[in-house]
Design an enzyme around this catalytic site. Sequence first.
Site, short mmCIF file in Angstrom:
data_model
loop_
_atom_site.label_atom_id
_atom_site.label_comp_id
_atom_site.label_asym_id
_atom_site.label_seq_id
_atom_site.Cartn_x
_atom_site.Cartn_y
_atom_site.Cartn_z
N SER A 145 45.20 51.04 40.46
CA SER A 145 45.99 50.34 39.44
C SER A 145 46.46 51.28 38.34
O SER A 145 47.07 52.29 38.61
CB SER A 145 45.15 49.18 38.90
OG SER A 145 46.01 48.18 38.48
N LYS A 200 48.25 55.06 38.54
CA LYS A 200 49.45 55.61 37.90
C LYS A 200 49.09 56.99 37.34
O LYS A 200 49.80 57.98 37.54
CB LYS A 200 49.92 54.72 36.75
CG LYS A 200 50.21 53.25 37.11
CD LYS A 200 50.71 52.48 35.88
CE LYS A 200 50.34 51.01 35.82
NZ LYS A 200 50.91 50.11 36.75
N TRP A 242 52.50 41.51 42.03
CA TRP A 242 52.79 42.08 40.70
C TRP A 242 53.06 43.59 40.80
O TRP A 242 53.88 44.14 40.08
CB TRP A 242 51.58 41.79 39.81
CG TRP A 242 51.61 42.24 38.38
CD1 TRP A 242 50.73 43.09 37.78
CD2 TRP A 242 52.53 41.84 37.34
NE1 TRP A 242 51.05 43.25 36.45
CE2 TRP A 242 52.14 42.48 36.15
CE3 TRP A 242 53.64 40.99 37.32
CZ2 TRP A 242 52.82 42.32 34.94
CZ3 TRP A 242 54.32 40.83 36.11
CH2 TRP A 242 53.91 41.49 34.95
N HIS A 268 44.50 42.43 44.56
CA HIS A 268 44.54 43.66 43.78
C HIS A 268 43.11 44.17 43.58
O HIS A 268 42.35 43.60 42.80
CB HIS A 268 45.18 43.29 42.44
CG HIS A 268 45.37 44.43 41.51
ND1 HIS A 268 46.32 45.40 41.71
CD2 HIS A 268 44.75 44.77 40.35
CE1 HIS A 268 46.29 46.27 40.72
NE2 HIS A 268 45.34 45.91 39.88
C1 GCU Z 1 47.97 45.06 34.63
C2 GCU Z 1 49.22 45.90 34.54
C3 GCU Z 1 49.38 46.80 35.74
C4 GCU Z 1 48.13 47.58 35.97
C5 GCU Z 1 46.95 46.64 36.05
C6 GCU Z 1 45.60 47.33 36.17
O1 GCU Z 1 48.11 44.12 35.65
O2 GCU Z 1 50.30 45.05 34.39
O3 GCU Z 1 50.44 47.70 35.54
O4 GCU Z 1 48.26 48.34 37.12
O5 GCU Z 1 46.88 45.89 34.87
O6 GCU Z 1 45.43 48.46 35.79
O7 GCU Z 1 44.68 46.67 36.62
#
Ligand code: GCU
Length: 688
Positions: free
Chosen positions: A524, A528, A615, A666
């Site tokens: 997540s 990034k 998402w 997720h």
């Molecule tokens: C939120 C956010 C995402 C991210 C996620 C996470 O959902 O919008 O961009 O990847 O958190 O880190 O769990």
Amino acid sequence: MRQNNFWFICLLVLLSFLVSETHARQKVVRILAVGNSFSQDAVEQNLHELADAEGIPTIIGNLFIGGCSLERHLRNARTNDSVYTYRKLGLDGKKIEKKNMTLEMTLADEEWDYVSLQQASPFSGMYETYLTSLPELVKYVRTHLPKKCQLMLHQTWAYAANATHTGFKNYNRDQLTMYYSIVDAVQKASKQTKIKIVIPSGTAIQNARTSFVGDHMNRDGHHLDLKIGRYTVACTWFEKIFKRNVVGNPYYLKDMDYDQREVAQKAAHEAVLHPECITELTELKQPATKVNYDEHKVPVYTLPDVLTLNNGRKVTTAKEWSKKRRPELLRLFETQVYGKTPDRPKDLHFRVLTEDKDALNGLATRKEVAVYLTKDEKHFMTVLIYLPNQRKGPVPMFFGINFKGNHAIHPDEGITFPSEERMVAYGRKQMFPRGSAASRWPVEMLMEHGYGLATFYRGDIDPDFDDAFQNGVHPLFYKKGQTRPAEDEWGTLAAWAWGMSCAMDYFETDTDIDSQCIAIFGHSRLGKATLWAGAIDPRFALVISNDSGCGGAALSRRKFGETVRAVNRQFTHWFCRNFWQYNDKEETLPVDQHELIALIAPRPVYIASAEEDRWADPKGEFLSGVYASPVYELFGLPGLPVEEMPAVNQPVLSGTVGYHIRSGKHDINMYDWTQYVKFADQHLKKDH
Ligand code: GCU
């Protein structure tokens, strides 16, 4: 012993006195509003917090009588009548109230830096009412204030269109007539009295009225709405006085949603830039567009071509890619998306804090290593490492940042639990329980496959909340006078990525670890950061993105699920400020995320999605791999060897870019890990 205690306490008292004294002397800004209930709306809430969020201590006073006009203030000054209520917010933001105050007493109460005057709302657009009292009042006030104090005029706001206030008849009951009259009167008054600072609250309110909020900025037609109304005006005071862009200030009211915060901050910012005219908040005419989960509604988009240089020439060889296109793309991602990172600290050093060769019932060796970022060792991260005891020579290793603390990745009692002091640094009241993230960290499985595992807690580098970059590593690198990263400098994601490189410096010194064979992974937001770490630091041999989504592996231009605006709005601290320019304007981005994957080439990358994680836009994540492939091909390697998205739970492992979409949510689970280990076996185990 007793005596020692006594001196120790004396020393503490002295120290805290000195600290609070320097604090007070150096930075406190003292602001007094002389007004009425409109100044109460403006300064008694939010302004203190907005300043505090940027590390500016304030003392804020409001001296008022309901409905008080300039004429009445002047009369009170002449007679020195004790008729005012005085509310004062101290350094801690706590309010005290004193009744029966005079203007003179209040002006002498603090060494004010700023004092504002304002007209009562029915007359605020009638210049003649200023002319008769303001000049003498200004004279009076100036003689009672220190020289350094700056006077200000508060340009108050026009009533709501349906206001019932009797004063509205002065403006033919017309909001715009009232607004423009106020602008005009205040402008003239400022010229006449040579008061240079005008706080354009009226313009800010008018700007906000052009947004989706509409004419709902007041609670009773004339006073401000308690949330967005008051917050907007406080934002205006903040930006005007402190000369700092309020857009992105992390403070906002809990029950205000992100859209409203954006309206208020933008309305205030535009008002300070253009104080005498209304700026239409065109982008905020609608609350944030609903999330799109419909493939048919994905806009038609053209991706920047990964192999075309900025000057339009096509790159045809791996050498040209590495020498020309790659640096160009790296620069764009650096300045427009994640922000530039500083060099690693010159005083970076390491210490093995604990080592247990018999961890996990003899399966592994556990080490905890402090990676110190400063000479005084005040700033550090703790890297937790497990190495399989069944090993010959240095081992390949998986390395990823964790969400909840090192102690949360495994119930192993030998992992140090964060101290109270660390929790304070993390901005946390409590830590997650030991082992609470274990399902994401298959330590034993990795050991059995001959891999090491290393991790550190994200909060060690930068706690994951927006505090205007006061905690974490950012302040360590501020230039003189700098208080937050510049528009093209690192946000939190880049800081985490940078932290990974600092840890890598340690791995290079540890002879138990094969630092040439380190696979980095992240889930997540940490996915990034991991992709960015892989892009900027070529020492990482393999990169895994698990459900990294927007600003990670997913193509921004698809606007499917989370968008650039959504991520910037919700996580104001993650990317660099320049990235905000692309909110709702993804098509103008000079890069897209397939180019992030390409920056890692020719090193292997694995992209993973989850079916229910819409998402994060699984298809957008997959396509990044596809569109990065031409770069791998330049190196004579297969990129992602399929162009159609594979079925759920059908991993594609044969290329240099791997991909799977698994069923479920997720998360990062054993299914994901099984593929990562297979992929790493192919690419990292060749020499082991
Ligand atoms: C939120 C956010 C995402 C991210 C996620 C996470 O959902 O919008 O961009 O990847 O958190 O880190 O769990």
